[in-house]
Design a protein around this motif. Structure first.
Motif, PDB file in Angstrom:
ATOM      1  N   LYS A   4       0.833  -1.207   0.000  1.00  0.00           N
ATOM      2  CA  LYS A   4       0.000   0.000   0.000  1.00  0.00           C
ATOM      3  C   LYS A   4       0.870   1.260   0.000  1.00  0.00           C
ATOM      4  O   LYS A   4       0.372   2.354  -0.245  1.00  0.00           O
ATOM      5  CB  LYS A   4      -0.913   0.000   1.226  1.00  0.00           C
ATOM      6  N   ILE A   5       2.140   1.069   0.287  1.00  0.00           N
ATOM      7  CA  ILE A   5       3.040   2.227   0.260  1.00  0.00           C
ATOM      8  C   ILE A   5       3.119   2.806  -1.150  1.00  0.00           C
ATOM      9  O   ILE A   5       3.558   3.916  -1.373  1.00  0.00           O
ATOM     10  CB  ILE A   5       4.429   1.851   0.798  1.00  0.00           C
ATOM     11  N   GLU A   7       0.433   3.372  -2.913  1.00  0.00           N
ATOM     12  CA  GLU A   7      -0.830   4.053  -3.202  1.00  0.00           C
ATOM     13  C   GLU A   7      -0.783   5.447  -2.572  1.00  0.00           C
ATOM     14  O   GLU A   7      -0.250   5.613  -1.478  1.00  0.00           O
ATOM     15  CB  GLU A   7      -2.002   3.271  -2.594  1.00  0.00           C
ATOM     16  N   ILE A   8      -1.367   6.403  -3.249  1.00  0.00           N
ATOM     17  CA  ILE A   8      -1.365   7.778  -2.735  1.00  0.00           C
ATOM     18  C   ILE A   8      -2.542   7.958  -1.792  1.00  0.00           C
ATOM     19  O   ILE A   8      -3.646   7.465  -2.063  1.00  0.00           O
ATOM     20  CB  ILE A   8      -1.448   8.783  -3.911  1.00  0.00           C
ATOM     21  N   SER A   9      -2.332   8.660  -0.680  1.00  0.00           N
ATOM     22  CA  SER A   9      -3.423   8.894   0.271  1.00  0.00           C
ATOM     23  C   SER A   9      -4.554   9.686  -0.396  1.00  0.00           C
ATOM     24  O   SER A   9      -4.286  10.595  -1.191  1.00  0.00           O
ATOM     25  CB  SER A   9      -2.912   9.680   1.476  1.00  0.00           C
ATOM     26  N   PRO A  10      -5.797   9.364  -0.049  1.00  0.00           N
ATOM     27  CA  PRO A  10      -6.930  10.074  -0.658  1.00  0.00           C
ATOM     28  C   PRO A  10      -6.833  11.582  -0.431  1.00  0.00           C
ATOM     29  O   PRO A  10      -6.466  12.024   0.653  1.00  0.00           O
ATOM     30  CB  PRO A  10      -8.146   9.497   0.086  1.00  0.00           C
ATOM     31  N   GLY A  11      -7.144  12.333  -1.445  1.00  0.00           N
ATOM     32  CA  GLY A  11      -7.102  13.798  -1.340  1.00  0.00           C
ATOM     33  C   GLY A  11      -5.799  14.381  -1.864  1.00  0.00           C
ATOM     34  O   GLY A  11      -5.707  15.571  -2.140  1.00  0.00           O
ATOM     35  N   PHE A  12      -4.775  13.534  -1.974  1.00  0.00           N
ATOM     36  CA  PHE A  12      -3.474  14.034  -2.417  1.00  0.00           C
ATOM     37  C   PHE A  12      -3.120  13.597  -3.838  1.00  0.00           C
ATOM     38  O   PHE A  12      -2.025  13.869  -4.314  1.00  0.00           O
ATOM     39  CB  PHE A  12      -2.375  13.597  -1.438  1.00  0.00           C
ATOM     40  N   ILE A  15      -2.259  16.466  -5.965  1.00  0.00           N
ATOM     41  CA  ILE A  15      -1.187  17.309  -5.418  1.00  0.00           C
ATOM     42  C   ILE A  15       0.179  16.692  -5.704  1.00  0.00           C
ATOM     43  O   ILE A  15       1.166  17.395  -5.871  1.00  0.00           O
ATOM     44  CB  ILE A  15      -1.403  17.495  -3.897  1.00  0.00           C
ATOM     45  N   MET A  16       0.234  15.378  -5.778  1.00  0.00           N
ATOM     46  CA  MET A  16       1.517  14.706  -6.018  1.00  0.00           C
ATOM     47  C   MET A  16       2.042  15.050  -7.410  1.00  0.00           C
ATOM     48  O   MET A  16       1.268  15.136  -8.368  1.00  0.00           O
ATOM     49  CB  MET A  16       1.324  13.197  -5.922  1.00  0.00           C
TER      50      MET A  16
END
Lengths: 284, 192
Positions: A4-5, A7-12, A15-16
């Motif tokens: 899961k590392i 995967e980008i956190s939701p909401g970001f 932004i990435m």
């Protein structure tokens, strides 16, 4: 460490930076891609500061595309030309002091086995011929004697390339370099044979002019190391800067070296490795 | 006991500023925080953070890998809380996705790197920044460089013990504490 590392956190997500989004969406993680898929996915090494025509850069690109499980692999690099580009590699990697890579990889592999007993974590030590064949040879060989379960890959450019072109143990006899103006006086070290005799269950040499062969060898080496013990691969990495040929001629030089017999493709497989290879290549 | 007179204020403090810890600044105990090197109550520091963010011309959040990547449920929860906090404070976000020293290829408009955070701050004319979800040793490195070469006011929301080199630092900050800080900002803005 879990997948899961990647995967980008939701909401970001937006932004990435795009590079990271591309790695998540189109990268090789968990997809079992290979050399034949190059050009169709976001690669783990794209921009790097190595010289134009560098055989090492091409080899590294091919190695990274060949790893059977990049998301679960940690590379241990060391000082040399290759270390200049490790910072750009989008995979876990450690820089060790010159020649220490196999000692560091030993500790890392053992720690990963304790920390993640139910998972397969691959460790690959990578370095140039100076780090593996000369300055680090003691630590390299002792990791083989001990039967440590990781792969060692040598980028063999037959010189200390990033310090001005001294001869190394892997330089060909008679090679004339910036800092070996009268030619090298003794023969190239027989590292594949040394690896075999020191306990590697699999030992091979290859060139980047044979990408499919290189891929097969990398996969064999990494998978065999998981189960059986140390494995070794040596890759010829022609250096236009120090051997003074045109960057566009790297592959031609590679083929010429193969043709003349100066660089030989070899593969030593122990009986136990042979048996295991049959199993996993049949399954595939 | 804290005895130093050294103050961790915005720079530039010179090419090589001393680490605040070496000047006698100590980390706060649980329930406490740091404002410019002084130990204060956590509540006071939260109000000061709110005041700094709301009065800033160009505040930015710099979230790090610990919250940008969905590596566990707590990280995801904290990431959501941070996004809400930044939105509430009217701050923009520039991520620190990992720590690869990508110089000279870094694009300061879209990412920050601990090895040259000053480039991002100069490029975007940032006057207040918040570090969150950055591994402590990289946060320390970046905070010291910022203090050395810029006039940016730094805030660190740390999940561990805090950062001496930030001008304001909270410790033990997880999703719940982030939401508490959001509530303080909302209150200061005149909301409920």
């Amino acid at each position: 460490m879990n997948n899961k590392i990647y995967e980008i956190s939701p909401g970001f997500e937006e932004i990435m930076p795009k590079d990271y989004r591309d790695l998540v969406n189109d990268g090789p993680f968990g997809k079992k891609l290979g050399v034949k898929d190059l050009g169709t996915f976001k690669e783990l090494l794209e921009e790097h500061p190595l010289c134009a025509g560098c055989g090492l850069a091409l080899s590294k690109r091919l190695i990274l595309a060949s790893l059977p499980s990049p998301e679960n692999t940690v590379i241990v690099g060391t000082t040399g030309c290759s270390s200049l580009s490790f910072a750009q590699v989008a995979i876990h990697n450690i820089h060790s002091i010159f020649g220490n890579q196999n000692a560091v990889a030993t500790g890392l592999k053992r720690a990963l086995e304790i920390r993640f007993p139910d998972k397969t974590k691959d460790v690959v030590a990578m370095g140039g011929d100076g780090a593996i064949g000369d300055i680090g040879l003691g630590m390299v060989m002792h990791s083989w004697f001990r039967g440590e379960k990781f792969t060692t890959i040598m980028f063999d450019n037959e010189a200390y390339a990033n310090t001005g072109g001294q001869e190394s143990g892997m330089s060909q006899k008679g090679a004339v370099l910036n800092m070996a103006p009268t030619g090298k006086k003794y023969a190239k070290l027989p590292m594949p044979e040394i690896a075999r005799d020191a306990g590697c269950v699999y030992s091979a040499s290859v060139t980047p002019a044979r990408p499919k062969r290189l891929e097969k060898m990398v996969r064999r080496a990494v998978i065999l190391a998981r189960k059986l013990g140390p494995t070794y691969i040596q890759i010829y990495c022609p250096c236009p800067t120090n051997y003074k040929f045109k960057p566009s001629e790297s592959l031609k030089r590679t083929r010429d070296m193969e043709k003349s017999g100066a660089y030989q493709i070899k593969e030593y497989i122990s009986p136990a490795a042979e048996e295991l290879i049959k199993k996993f290549e049949e399954v595939k | 006991m804290q005895e130093t007179n050294y103050r961790v204020i915005n720079g530039p403090e010179g090419y090589l500023p001393p680490a605040a810890a070496s000047m006698g600044v100590v980390l706060p105990d649980r329930g406490q925080a740091l404002i410019e090197g002084r130990i204060v109550a956590e509540k006071e520091a939260m109000e000061k953070i709110a005041e700094k963010l709301l009065s800033a011309k160009n505040p930015y959040f710099f979230p790090g890998p610990l919250i940008l990547w969905a590596w566990n449920d707590k990280a995801v929860e904290k990431a959501k809380a941070i996004k809400e906090l930044a939105d509430t404070a009217g701050a923009k976000i520039i991520p620190m996705s990992d720590y690869r020293p990508k110089y000279p290829m870094i694009n300061p408009a879209e990412e920050i790197n601990p090895n040259h955070p000053n480039l991002t701050i100069w490029h975007n004319k940032i006057d207040v920044c918040v570090f969150v979800g950055v591994h402590c040793h990289y946060a320390n490195l970046a905070l010291k460089i910022i203090r050395g070469g810029t006039d940016c006011y730094t805030i660190a929301l740390c999940a561990n013990y805090g950062h001496e080199d930030a001008m304001i630092s909270l410790r033990d900050v997880h999703a719940e504490e982030v939401r508490n800080l959001t509530a303080v900002i909302k209150k200061m803005k005149g909301g409920k």
